[in-house]
Design an enzyme around this catalytic site. Structure first.
Site, PDB file in Angstrom:
ATOM      1  N   ASP A  79      15.102 -14.481  51.434  1.00 29.75           N
ATOM      2  CA  ASP A  79      14.049 -15.032  51.549  1.00 29.75           C
ATOM      3  C   ASP A  79      14.093 -16.131  52.511  1.00 29.75           C
ATOM      4  O   ASP A  79      15.447 -16.699  51.862  1.00 29.75           O
ATOM      5  CB  ASP A  79      13.421 -14.808  50.087  1.00 29.75           C
ATOM      6  CG  ASP A  79      12.382 -15.781  49.922  1.00 29.75           C
ATOM      7  OD1 ASP A  79      11.008 -15.122  49.934  1.00 29.75           O
ATOM      8  OD2 ASP A  79      12.070 -16.311  51.045  1.00 29.75           O
ATOM      9  N   ASP A  90       9.206 -12.824  56.061  1.00 26.14           N
ATOM     10  CA  ASP A  90      10.953 -13.749  55.861  1.00 26.14           C
ATOM     11  C   ASP A  90      11.848 -13.028  54.786  1.00 26.14           C
ATOM     12  O   ASP A  90      12.208 -13.548  54.296  1.00 26.14           O
ATOM     13  CB  ASP A  90      10.291 -15.411  55.405  1.00 26.14           C
ATOM     14  CG  ASP A  90       9.473 -15.378  53.862  1.00 26.14           C
ATOM     15  OD1 ASP A  90       9.288 -14.636  53.462  1.00 26.14           O
ATOM     16  OD2 ASP A  90      10.121 -16.479  53.301  1.00 26.14           O
ATOM     17  N   GLU A  91      11.126 -12.195  54.265  1.00 25.00           N
ATOM     18  CA  GLU A  91      12.143 -11.309  53.210  1.00 25.00           C
ATOM     19  C   GLU A  91      12.473 -10.001  53.608  1.00 25.00           C
ATOM     20  O   GLU A  91      11.654  -8.925  53.457  1.00 25.00           O
ATOM     21  CB  GLU A  91      11.194 -11.846  52.040  1.00 25.00           C
ATOM     22  CG  GLU A  91      11.749 -10.975  51.215  1.00 25.00           C
ATOM     23  CD  GLU A  91      10.041 -11.217  49.769  1.00 25.00           C
ATOM     24  OE1 GLU A  91       9.963 -10.415  48.927  1.00 25.00           O
ATOM     25  OE2 GLU A  91       9.162 -11.604  50.131  1.00 25.00           O
TER      26      GLU A  91
END
Ligand code: TTP
Ligand code: MG
Length: 385
Positions: free
Chosen positions: A9, A105-106
């Protein structure tokens, strides 16, 4: 067989991209969401410097300004964030083909069977972080453990720029001090209710024991106890993420009538559709939920379409037909719309109406930028007749 699952993340993602691209912003409280003088708008995210002031994602900009008047306030520039998102997701593919993107983002990576390439889990985590730093000049936090639940908690445990490995013999030590509200599937309301029963930490649940927790909380109790033991069999894969996406509204005063119900259904759909498109998924089933004020009776109606979809119009048409088929449309307290049967799938291009696609993209971009539905289609406006 014991698995090796990684959760990655990015740290303060949008704000970190802004600080990277404008060195003057480094070390400063940067709030991404809306201009400082905006009357509306919420914080998408903020730099760790801004978090010291108490600024958080989803907070109204006005509140952020009150907490952090000297912060730098920026409007999101999705194009740049999406470009970085593509870069990191490409890096994940270098490590393993079994990648489950969770958000911009993960992602989860299943590294089971690939560990001979690394001296240990820490080495693997460092290499992922190093590749991301080389390629993007940004930091990520990484968690490595035996399942998704633990890997995600681990990546979050030492943010920013963290790397936490939780081996199976460390699970209890890692989990015991964890507040229950941090566990997957334990929302704020549930956590508050548990706290009233004296259950705040994982250790509280474990100490009370499976039998007592199950007696008190039923099926959910058993599920909760499993989580508190760090058990989670969910596989890493595109289909194992969200199984459904839904939104609902509870009304302050009950509503009645087909038109009014449809207007409210139409208001919910862009949220559902947008989330569906953001995750890159397509759905097959539409569900409508109606709760009556009396006795909280709830009905749901579902329909599964022959083709998968990710556009608001298809969801609306299906939802409208479902609502039209409901016998009783008065004294309604809650209306919900959901989609399920999700999978990552390309739609045959002849099914696309290109202009409509473009319109949807523009609406999503604008609404994403403002963190709420600021532009929407006419059907969600109240009719005056
Ligand atoms: P997160 O990973 O939740 O947050 P973050 O990367 O900014 O910070 P950290 O992980 O270090 O705690 O979300 C990723 C991005 O998604 C975030 O940069 C902005 C966007 N986002 C929103 O637009 N609205 C939100 O409410 C949240 C939580 C995130
Ligand atoms: Mg993040």
């Amino acid at each position: 067989m014991e698995r090796t699952i990684v959760h990655v993340d990015m740290d303060a993602f949008y704000a970190a991209v802004e600080q990277r691209d404008n060195p003057e912003l480094r070390g400063k409280p940067v709030i991404v969401g809306a201009p400082k003088d905006a009357k509306r708008g919420v914080v998408s995210t903020c730099s760790y410097e801004a978090r010291k002031y108490g600024v958080r994602s989803a907070m109204p900009i006005s509140e952020a300004v009150r907490l952090c008047p000297d912060g730098v306030y920026l409007v999101p520039d999705m194009r740049r964030y999406v470009a970085v998102s593509r870069q990191i997701h490409k890096i994940f593919e270098e490590f393993t083909p079994v990648v489950e993107p969770v958000s911009i983002d993960e992602a989860f990576l299943d590294m089971t069977g690939c560990m001979h390439r690394y001296s240990d889990e820490t080495d693997l985590g460092m290499r992922i972080k190093k590749r991301i730093a080389e390629e993007t000049s940004l930091t990520a936090s990484v968690g490595v453990s035996v399942n998704k639940l633990l890997a995600k908690l681990a990546s979050d445990a030492k943010k920013p720029d963290g790397l936490v490995v939780v081996k199976s013999h460390q699970i209890d030590n890692f989990l015991f001090p964890m507040p229950l509200r941090r566990l997957y599937g334990v929302g704020k309301k549930t956590a508050d209710a548990l706290e009233r029963k004296g259950l705040r930490l994982v250790s509280d649940v474990r100490r009370r024991g499976l039998e007592a927790v199950e007696r008190d909380l039923g099926e959910f109790g058993r599920h909760l106890y499993r989580l508190c033991c760090g058990q989670d069999d969910r596989p890493v894969g595109v289909q194992s993420g969200a199984k459904s996406i839904s939104r609902e509204i509870t009304f302050q005063t009950d509503i009645s009538g087909l038109q009014t119900v449809l207007v409210n259904v139409a208001k919910l759909i862009p949220y559902v559709g947008q989330q569906l498109r953001r995750t890159g998924m397509r759905a097959r089933t539409v569900t409508v939920k109606i709760r009556y004020s009396q006795g909280f009776a709830t009905i749901t109606r579902s329909t599964t379409l022959p083709e998968s979809f990710d556009d608001d119009d298809t969801i609306y048409d299906a939802a409208r037909q479902l609502v039209q088929g409901v016998d009783r449309l008065n004294a309604i307290r809650l209306v919900g719309v959901g989609v399920s049967g999700l999978r990552e799938e390309k739609q045959a291009s002849f099914l696309y109406n290109k202009e409509d696609r473009e319109l949807t993209r523009v609406l999503d971009d604008i609404n994403l930028k403002y963190g709420k539905q600021v532009v929407f289609r006419g059907r969600s406006l109240e009719r005056l007749d």
